[in-house]
Enzyme design. Structure first.
Site, PDB file in Angstrom:
ATOM      1  N   GLU A   1       0.353  -2.723 -12.066  1.00  0.00           N
ATOM      2  CA  GLU A   1      -0.345  -2.370 -10.828  1.00  0.00           C
ATOM      3  C   GLU A   1      -1.614  -3.207 -10.674  1.00  0.00           C
ATOM      4  O   GLU A   1      -2.276  -3.558 -11.657  1.00  0.00           O
ATOM      5  CB  GLU A   1      -0.709  -0.884 -10.893  1.00  0.00           C
ATOM      6  CG  GLU A   1      -1.525  -0.362  -9.721  1.00  0.00           C
ATOM      7  CD  GLU A   1      -1.999   1.073  -9.945  1.00  0.00           C
ATOM      8  OE1 GLU A   1      -2.333   1.738  -8.950  1.00  0.00           O
ATOM      9  OE2 GLU A   1      -2.045   1.526 -11.114  1.00  0.00           O
TER      10      GLU A   1
ATOM     11  N   LYS B   1       1.190   2.718  -1.912  1.00  0.00           N
ATOM     12  CA  LYS B   1       1.085   3.849  -2.833  1.00  0.00           C
ATOM     13  C   LYS B   1       0.821   5.155  -2.083  1.00  0.00           C
ATOM     14  O   LYS B   1      -0.134   5.267  -1.314  1.00  0.00           O
ATOM     15  CB  LYS B   1      -0.041   3.568  -3.831  1.00  0.00           C
ATOM     16  CG  LYS B   1      -0.176   4.575  -4.968  1.00  0.00           C
ATOM     17  CD  LYS B   1      -1.302   4.135  -5.902  1.00  0.00           C
ATOM     18  CE  LYS B   1      -1.454   5.052  -7.095  1.00  0.00           C
ATOM     19  NZ  LYS B   1      -2.574   4.602  -7.967  1.00  0.00           N
TER      20      LYS B   1
ATOM     21  N   CYS C   1       2.192   3.954 -10.261  1.00  0.00           N
ATOM     22  CA  CYS C   1       1.324   4.693 -11.172  1.00  0.00           C
ATOM     23  C   CYS C   1       1.296   6.214 -10.951  1.00  0.00           C
ATOM     24  O   CYS C   1       2.206   6.922 -11.373  1.00  0.00           O
ATOM     25  CB  CYS C   1      -0.081   4.101 -11.118  1.00  0.00           C
ATOM     26  SG  CYS C   1      -1.094   4.443 -12.583  1.00  0.00           S
TER      27      CYS C   1
END
Length: 260
Positions: free
Chosen positions: A44, A110, A144
């Site tokens: 990431e 995200k 994540c």
């Protein structure tokens, strides 16, 4: 149909808030797997580290990060996956990418922003999942903190075969990382690959890697441990996946739901 798919986890440190240095560094790491893999997965925010200095560090979609990635994908004949900080239409996103050797581009913003680091104060959350078709495999891309939210990754009617997480996951929560990756593989009856960074970032947080790939049964297929500048490549088998789904069709009994 491509029955097998080679995937490589590129695990290394990230040079804090230095896009140009990271582009040069990770370009060299990708060169090392040229001809050996179909997909190379980076951590990431691989160009900056997990920084909240978005106004200063954000890239745009026309360069230089995206052109560099497209160049690597073409030159080394592999798809490249990761995420970076981008400014788009006046908002900042932690944007994951999947770019193929043919120049096809796929993006995912995200969804779950890590409030404990104030990510939600600096970035805009995405609201759409991204599922990519590549070499006859369907691939879902997440980032994540998304790992903690199983509804968002739920594999409805086997719409994907491989779930990829790119991460900056601190060592302090390594037990959670190690537990949830195989859980996502088992519950979704899909391969799961999670790639994390190593080293210490500019805020003093330590990362130990533990990049891993799991089978749909939760069997560990590859583990990068906590080593730096390491690549781990494994081959995923579509036939094995389809056989499992046919013999043990738990997916047919999944609950129906909608995401608001």
């Amino acid at each position: 149909m491509a029955d097998s798919l080679r995937i490589s986890m590129i695990q290394s440190h990230i040079i804090w808030e230095d896009r140009d240095e990271n582009l040069g560094y990770y370009g060299e790491l990708l060169r090392r797997v040229s001809g050996k893999t179909d997909i190379a997965v980076l951590p990431e925010t691989f160009t900056t580290g997990f920084s909240m200095e978005v106004e200063r560090l954000a890239d745009t979609m026309d360069g230089p990060t995206v052109p560099a990635i497209k160049g690597w994908a073409s030159k080394y004949n592999l798809a490249v996956v990761g995420s970076f900080i981008v400014k788009d239409n006046g908002s900042y996103f932690n944007r994951a990418f999947f770019i193929t050797p043919e120049g096809d581009e796929y993006y995912y913003d995200k969804r779950h922003l890590f409030r404990m680091a104030a990510e939600d104060k600096h970035f805009t959350a995405g609201d759409k999942r991204t599922i990519i078709s590549y070499k006859d495999w369907n691939i879902c891309l997440q980032v994540c903190y998304d790992l903690r939210f199983p509804v968002w990754s739920r594999n409805r009617n086997n719409e994907y075969d491989l779930l990829i997480y790119v991460a900056n996951w601190p060592e302090a929560r390594k037990k959670v990382w190690k537990a949830l990756l195989p859980a996502r593989a088992i519950e979704n009856m899909a391969y799961v690959c999670g790639v994390n960074r190593v080293g210490i970032d500019g805020k003093g947080f330590t990362y130990r890697g533990d990049s891993m790939t799991f089978s749909p049964k939760g069997k560990k297929l590859a583990d990068a441990g906590k080593r730096e500048e390491i690549t781990r490549t494994c081959t995923l088998n579509k036939g094995d996946l389809e056989e499992l789904r046919a013999k043990f069709p738990a997916w047919k009994d999944a609950d129906t739901f909608s995401i608001g």
